[in-house]
Enzyme design. Structure first.
Site, mmCIF file in Angstrom:
data_model
loop_
_atom_site.group_PDB
_atom_site.id
_atom_site.type_symbol
_atom_site.label_atom_id
_atom_site.label_comp_id
_atom_site.label_asym_id
_atom_site.label_seq_id
_atom_site.Cartn_x
_atom_site.Cartn_y
_atom_site.Cartn_z
ATOM 1 N N ASP A 67 0.804 -1.218 0.000
ATOM 2 C CA ASP A 67 0.000 0.000 0.000
ATOM 3 C C ASP A 67 0.842 1.276 0.000
ATOM 4 O OD1 ASP A 67 0.959 -0.452 2.592
ATOM 5 O OD2 ASP A 67 -0.982 -1.051 3.359
ATOM 6 N N ASN A 134 -7.486 -2.520 14.281
ATOM 7 C CA ASN A 134 -8.866 -2.895 13.942
ATOM 8 C C ASN A 134 -8.922 -4.156 13.072
ATOM 9 O OD1 ASN A 134 -7.873 -2.039 11.513
ATOM 10 N ND2 ASN A 134 -9.241 -0.284 11.295
ATOM 11 N N HIS A 136 -7.172 -4.620 10.219
ATOM 12 C CA HIS A 136 -6.910 -4.448 8.784
ATOM 13 C C HIS A 136 -5.634 -5.179 8.361
ATOM 14 C CE1 HIS A 136 -4.571 -0.388 9.426
ATOM 15 N NE2 HIS A 136 -3.712 -1.378 9.347
ATOM 16 N N GLU A 141 -9.778 -1.934 5.409
ATOM 17 C CA GLU A 141 -10.363 -1.585 6.702
ATOM 18 C C GLU A 141 -11.662 -2.367 6.935
ATOM 19 O OE1 GLU A 141 -8.452 -0.053 8.534
ATOM 20 O OE2 GLU A 141 -7.860 1.949 7.874
#
Ligand code: F6R
Length: 245
Positions: A67, A134, A136, A141
């Site tokens: 990313d 979280n 990811h 996400e």
């Protein structure tokens, strides 16, 4: 999915680095899928050490990163291109032409298309992963749906907060990123995910305990992968109540 519990974070990274090094030794022109972030740093330290000791040759290796932040130029100190150059590529004999981190500036749609083409060129032999607080992976996400292919992702508030430690203040953290999709990650021949720290406990619990797959914890998708390894340290294993059966 294989789960390895180690004595500490350093040992986790050493094992992940060894897995990557073994792939390179078996296949000198391997394609590596790489991650950035705090957790991955020590993995690169070990790979550099192996290279400096003459045990590893990157001359034919190619890489593609998970990313990049939208809006940061490759020479921005918090861009993932800058991270990769400084934490790995500048210290080993890799040909930079064989490294790919999607650009976060310019025509974003075009960059996403180029990223998708890059991924189709050649399969990833081993993909390194971290995990967000979280759950990811890459920047996929939690959401009601997950995306299969490379796309632009709106970053979650918890991700922005977690990553603000790398910026002067939270307002400087980009709100979007280009990321490989879940399918792109799952197509890698082998996955290795490293996690450490209390902040990751909730995300890791539903990854290492039970067989449920949740869109609200994208990392749980890797339970479906044929060759995935999750490496956590004792502290995290105890925190989430993971016991080897
Ligand atoms: C980075 C990436 C992210 C990080 C994750 C954990 O390229 O794709 O999924 O791996 O946010 O980051 P750290 O290790 O900083 O907690």
């Amino acid at each position: 999915m294989k789960i390895i519990v180690t004595e500490n974070y350093d040992r986790s990274c050493e094992i992940a680095a060894k897995m990557i090094a073994d792939v390179i030794r078996a296949k000198p022109d391997a394609r590596l899928g790489l991650a950035t972030g705090g957790t991955a740093e020590a993995v690169y330290t070990y790979l550099i050490k192996e290279y400096k000791e003459g045990n590893l040759d990157f001359s034919k290796v190619s890489t593609v990163n998970l990313d990049e932040y939208v809006g940061l130029s490759p020479d921005h100190p918090q861009s993932y291109r800058y991270y990769m150059d400084n934490k790995l590529f500048n210290h080993v004999n890799i040909d930079k032409k064989n490294t790919y981190v999607v650009s976060g500036i310019g025509d974003i749609e075009k960059n996403v298309a180029e990223f998708q083409r890059k991924l189709q060129e050649k399969p990833i032999d081993i993909q390194l992963l971290g995990i967000g607080v979280n759950g990811h992976i890459g920047f996929n996400e939690p959401n009601s749906v997950l995306k299969e292919k490379t796309h632009v992702e709106e970053l979650d508030e918890s991700t922005i907060r977690a990553n603000s430690r790398f910026f002067r203040n939270i307002d400087e953290v980009p709100r979007k990123a280009i990321t490989m999709g879940i399918g792109d990650i799952m197509r890698a021949k082998c996955l290795v995910l490293v996690a450490t720290g209390k902040a990751k406990a909730q995300a890791i619990r539903s990854l290492v305990i039970g067989d449920e797959i949740y869109c609200r914890n994208p990392s749980t998708m890797i339970k479906l992968h044929q060759n995935a390894t999750v490496i956590i340290d004792n502290e995290l294993a105890e925190l989430v109540g993971y016991k080897k059966d």
